[in-house]
Design an enzyme around this catalytic site. Structure first.
Site, PDB file in Angstrom:
ATOM      1  N   SER A  61       3.349  -2.254  10.356  1.00  0.00           N
ATOM      2  CA  SER A  61       4.803  -2.308  10.559  1.00  0.00           C
ATOM      3  C   SER A  61       5.426  -3.650  10.182  1.00  0.00           C
ATOM      4  O   SER A  61       6.335  -4.129  10.861  1.00  0.00           O
ATOM      5  CB  SER A  61       5.167  -1.923  11.999  1.00  0.00           C
ATOM      6  OG  SER A  61       4.744  -0.597  12.262  1.00  0.00           O
ATOM      7  N   GLY A  84       2.918  -1.192   4.343  1.00  0.00           N
ATOM      8  CA  GLY A  84       2.938   0.241   4.032  1.00  0.00           C
ATOM      9  C   GLY A  84       4.376   0.698   3.824  1.00  0.00           C
ATOM     10  O   GLY A  84       4.958   0.495   2.758  1.00  0.00           O
ATOM     11  N   GLY A 122       2.365   2.117  10.890  1.00  0.00           N
ATOM     12  CA  GLY A 122       3.303   3.229  10.744  1.00  0.00           C
ATOM     13  C   GLY A 122       4.004   3.615  12.035  1.00  0.00           C
ATOM     14  O   GLY A 122       4.648   4.666  12.113  1.00  0.00           O
ATOM     15  N   GLU A 135      -6.861   4.479   7.949  1.00  0.00           N
ATOM     16  CA  GLU A 135      -6.689   5.920   7.682  1.00  0.00           C
ATOM     17  C   GLU A 135      -7.934   6.499   7.003  1.00  0.00           C
ATOM     18  O   GLU A 135      -8.277   7.661   7.209  1.00  0.00           O
ATOM     19  CB  GLU A 135      -5.417   6.135   6.840  1.00  0.00           C
ATOM     20  CG  GLU A 135      -4.175   5.901   7.690  1.00  0.00           C
ATOM     21  CD  GLU A 135      -2.972   5.348   6.938  1.00  0.00           C
ATOM     22  OE1 GLU A 135      -2.939   5.410   5.696  1.00  0.00           O
ATOM     23  OE2 GLU A 135      -2.060   4.826   7.617  1.00  0.00           O
ATOM     24  N   ASN A 181       0.864  -1.179   0.000  1.00  0.00           N
ATOM     25  CA  ASN A 181       0.000   0.000   0.000  1.00  0.00           C
ATOM     26  C   ASN A 181       0.904   1.235   0.000  1.00  0.00           C
ATOM     27  O   ASN A 181       1.520   1.550   1.013  1.00  0.00           O
ATOM     28  CB  ASN A 181      -0.877  -0.057   1.270  1.00  0.00           C
ATOM     29  CG  ASN A 181      -1.687   1.204   1.497  1.00  0.00           C
ATOM     30  OD1 ASN A 181      -1.755   2.074   0.621  1.00  0.00           O
ATOM     31  ND2 ASN A 181      -2.304   1.314   2.670  1.00  0.00           N
ATOM     32  N   TRP A 182       0.987   1.887  -1.153  1.00  0.00           N
ATOM     33  CA  TRP A 182       1.929   3.010  -1.282  1.00  0.00           C
ATOM     34  C   TRP A 182       1.419   4.268  -0.574  1.00  0.00           C
ATOM     35  O   TRP A 182       2.140   5.240  -0.467  1.00  0.00           O
ATOM     36  CB  TRP A 182       2.186   3.332  -2.754  1.00  0.00           C
ATOM     37  CG  TRP A 182       2.836   2.231  -3.554  1.00  0.00           C
ATOM     38  CD1 TRP A 182       3.022   0.918  -3.176  1.00  0.00           C
ATOM     39  CD2 TRP A 182       3.391   2.340  -4.876  1.00  0.00           C
ATOM     40  NE1 TRP A 182       3.651   0.220  -4.183  1.00  0.00           N
ATOM     41  CE2 TRP A 182       3.891   1.065  -5.238  1.00  0.00           C
ATOM     42  CE3 TRP A 182       3.507   3.389  -5.796  1.00  0.00           C
ATOM     43  CZ2 TRP A 182       4.503   0.822  -6.476  1.00  0.00           C
ATOM     44  CZ3 TRP A 182       4.109   3.146  -7.030  1.00  0.00           C
ATOM     45  CH2 TRP A 182       4.602   1.880  -7.355  1.00  0.00           C
ATOM     46  N   LYS A 183       0.156   4.263  -0.161  1.00  0.00           N
ATOM     47  CA  LYS A 183      -0.476   5.422   0.471  1.00  0.00           C
ATOM     48  C   LYS A 183      -0.255   6.676  -0.391  1.00  0.00           C
ATOM     49  O   LYS A 183      -0.210   6.556  -1.611  1.00  0.00           O
ATOM     50  CB  LYS A 183       0.050   5.598   1.893  1.00  0.00           C
ATOM     51  CG  LYS A 183      -0.092   4.312   2.713  1.00  0.00           C
ATOM     52  CD  LYS A 183       0.056   4.502   4.171  1.00  0.00           C
ATOM     53  CE  LYS A 183      -0.123   3.158   4.878  1.00  0.00           C
ATOM     54  NZ  LYS A 183      -0.068   3.243   6.312  1.00  0.00           N
ATOM     55  N   GLU A 217      -5.386  -5.202  10.539  1.00  0.00           N
ATOM     56  CA  GLU A 217      -4.363  -4.191  10.781  1.00  0.00           C
ATOM     57  C   GLU A 217      -4.656  -3.478  12.099  1.00  0.00           C
ATOM     58  O   GLU A 217      -5.460  -2.534  12.128  1.00  0.00           O
ATOM     59  CB  GLU A 217      -4.363  -3.156   9.651  1.00  0.00           C
ATOM     60  CG  GLU A 217      -4.061  -3.731   8.289  1.00  0.00           C
ATOM     61  CD  GLU A 217      -3.455  -2.683   7.366  1.00  0.00           C
ATOM     62  OE1 GLU A 217      -2.354  -2.920   6.886  1.00  0.00           O
ATOM     63  OE2 GLU A 217      -4.081  -1.629   7.160  1.00  0.00           O
ATOM     64  N   HIS A 262      -9.450   1.076   4.870  1.00  0.00           N
ATOM     65  CA  HIS A 262      -8.186   1.206   5.599  1.00  0.00           C
ATOM     66  C   HIS A 262      -8.407   2.100   6.820  1.00  0.00           C
ATOM     67  O   HIS A 262      -9.214   3.032   6.766  1.00  0.00           O
ATOM     68  CB  HIS A 262      -7.120   1.799   4.674  1.00  0.00           C
ATOM     69  CG  HIS A 262      -5.754   1.773   5.281  1.00  0.00           C
ATOM     70  ND1 HIS A 262      -5.335   2.715   6.186  1.00  0.00           N
ATOM     71  CD2 HIS A 262      -4.741   0.878   5.151  1.00  0.00           C
ATOM     72  CE1 HIS A 262      -4.106   2.409   6.576  1.00  0.00           C
ATOM     73  NE2 HIS A 262      -3.723   1.304   5.960  1.00  0.00           N
TER      74      HIS A 262
HETATM   75  P1  PGA Z   1       2.820   0.207   7.733  1.00  0.00           P
HETATM   76  O1  PGA Z   1       1.386   0.385   7.072  1.00  0.00           O
HETATM   77  O2  PGA Z   1       3.413  -1.054   7.154  1.00  0.00           O
HETATM   78  O3  PGA Z   1       3.594   1.442   7.353  1.00  0.00           O
HETATM   79  O4  PGA Z   1       2.613   0.098   9.212  1.00  0.00           O
HETATM   80  C1  PGA Z   1       0.531  -0.705   6.839  1.00  0.00           C
HETATM   81  C2  PGA Z   1      -0.770  -0.241   6.270  1.00  0.00           C
HETATM   82  O5  PGA Z   1      -1.259   0.826   6.687  1.00  0.00           O
HETATM   83  O6  PGA Z   1      -1.371  -0.892   5.398  1.00  0.00           O
END
Ligand code: PGA
Length: 254
Positions: A214, A235, A174, A98, A9-11, A168, A96
């Protein structure tokens, strides 16, 4: 046996040029995948079409990070399933944390999006996960159950075969804090049991449940070795081709 699915997931990272650079570096590193492993990249909307083009003939599949629940219309800033498909997507990440936290997405809305994706041939990767205070209060399983029931409402067993669930924990996204393999495995087992109650054991046994939060090259192997962890939603560590490739190669051969 379930497949192992590693998605990146490149966000909100990578311009078009940077996307081309990343995917060009990733292609040779993914030319020899284990036969049970699928790899997906989910760039921002602006890079989907060019990445799709670069991925032709490769082992890597394409997904988006969000999608409208509407077909089309006056919805400024939204992107429809038809646009995603025409850009070359097979998958779409939905719900997600976010999106839930910053854009007010609810289980009901995520359910509408999931049904829209499935009705139109896109495979949803639906995210669930508890917040830190919820884990500390000991209500993780209740929160996950409410989310799973909410996001899967009205989805048939046949359609569920195309769904991927990503567990998640919000406190692990993150932050550099990963759920321990045991903590993650417990929630994955809970999700599988719940899906068995809602559908059947057969359907639950086939459901791919990814872990996200993470995931890094140095913890991926231990997480992916758990019986009910069938992949990772990555991520930060997917933004560099070599670290994403080491996570992919940490997948067990099943
Ligand atoms: P992260 O993000 O690996 O940076 O913790 C994972 C995600 O939000 O899908």
């Amino acid at each position: 046996m379930r497949r192992t699915v590693i998605a990146g997931n490149w966000k909100m990272f990578k311009t078009v040029d940077e996307s081309v650079e990343l995917v060009t570096a990733l292609k040779p590193l993914t030319s020899n995948l284990k036969p049970n492993v699928d790899v997906i990249v989910c760039p921002p909307f602006t890079s989907l079409a060019i990445v799709a083009n670069l991925l032709k003939g490769s082992n890597v599949k394409l997904g988006a990070q969000n999608m409208s629940e509407q077909d089309e219309g006056a919805y400024t800033g939204e992107v429809s399933w038809k646009m995603l498909k025409s850009a070359g997507c097979e998958y779409v990440i939905l719900g997600h944390s976010e999106r839930r936290q910053y854009f007010g997405e609810t289980n009901e809305l995520i359910n509408l999006k999931a049904k829209k994706a499935l009705a139109n041939g896109l495979r949803p990767i639906i995210c669930v996960g508890e917040k830190l205070d919820e884990r500390e209060k000991g209500v993780t399983e209740q929160i996950i159950s409410t989310q799973i029931k909410g996001v899967l409402g009205g989805i048939s067993s046949d359609d569920l075969k195309k769904v991927i669930i990503a567990y998640e924990p919000v406190w692990a996204i993150g932050t550099g804090k990963t759920a321990s393999p045991l903590q993650a495995e417990e929630v994955h087992q809970h999700i599988r049991k719940l899906v068995a109650q809602l559908y059947s054991w057969n359907v639950a046994e086939g459901l791919v449940i990814q872990y996200g939060g993470s995931v890094k090259p140095d913890n991926a192997a231990e997480l992916l070795a758990q019986d009910d962890i069938d992949g990772a939603l990555v991520g930060g560590a997917c933004l560099k081709a070599d670290s994403f490739a080491s996570i992919i190669s940490a997948s067990p051969s099943r």
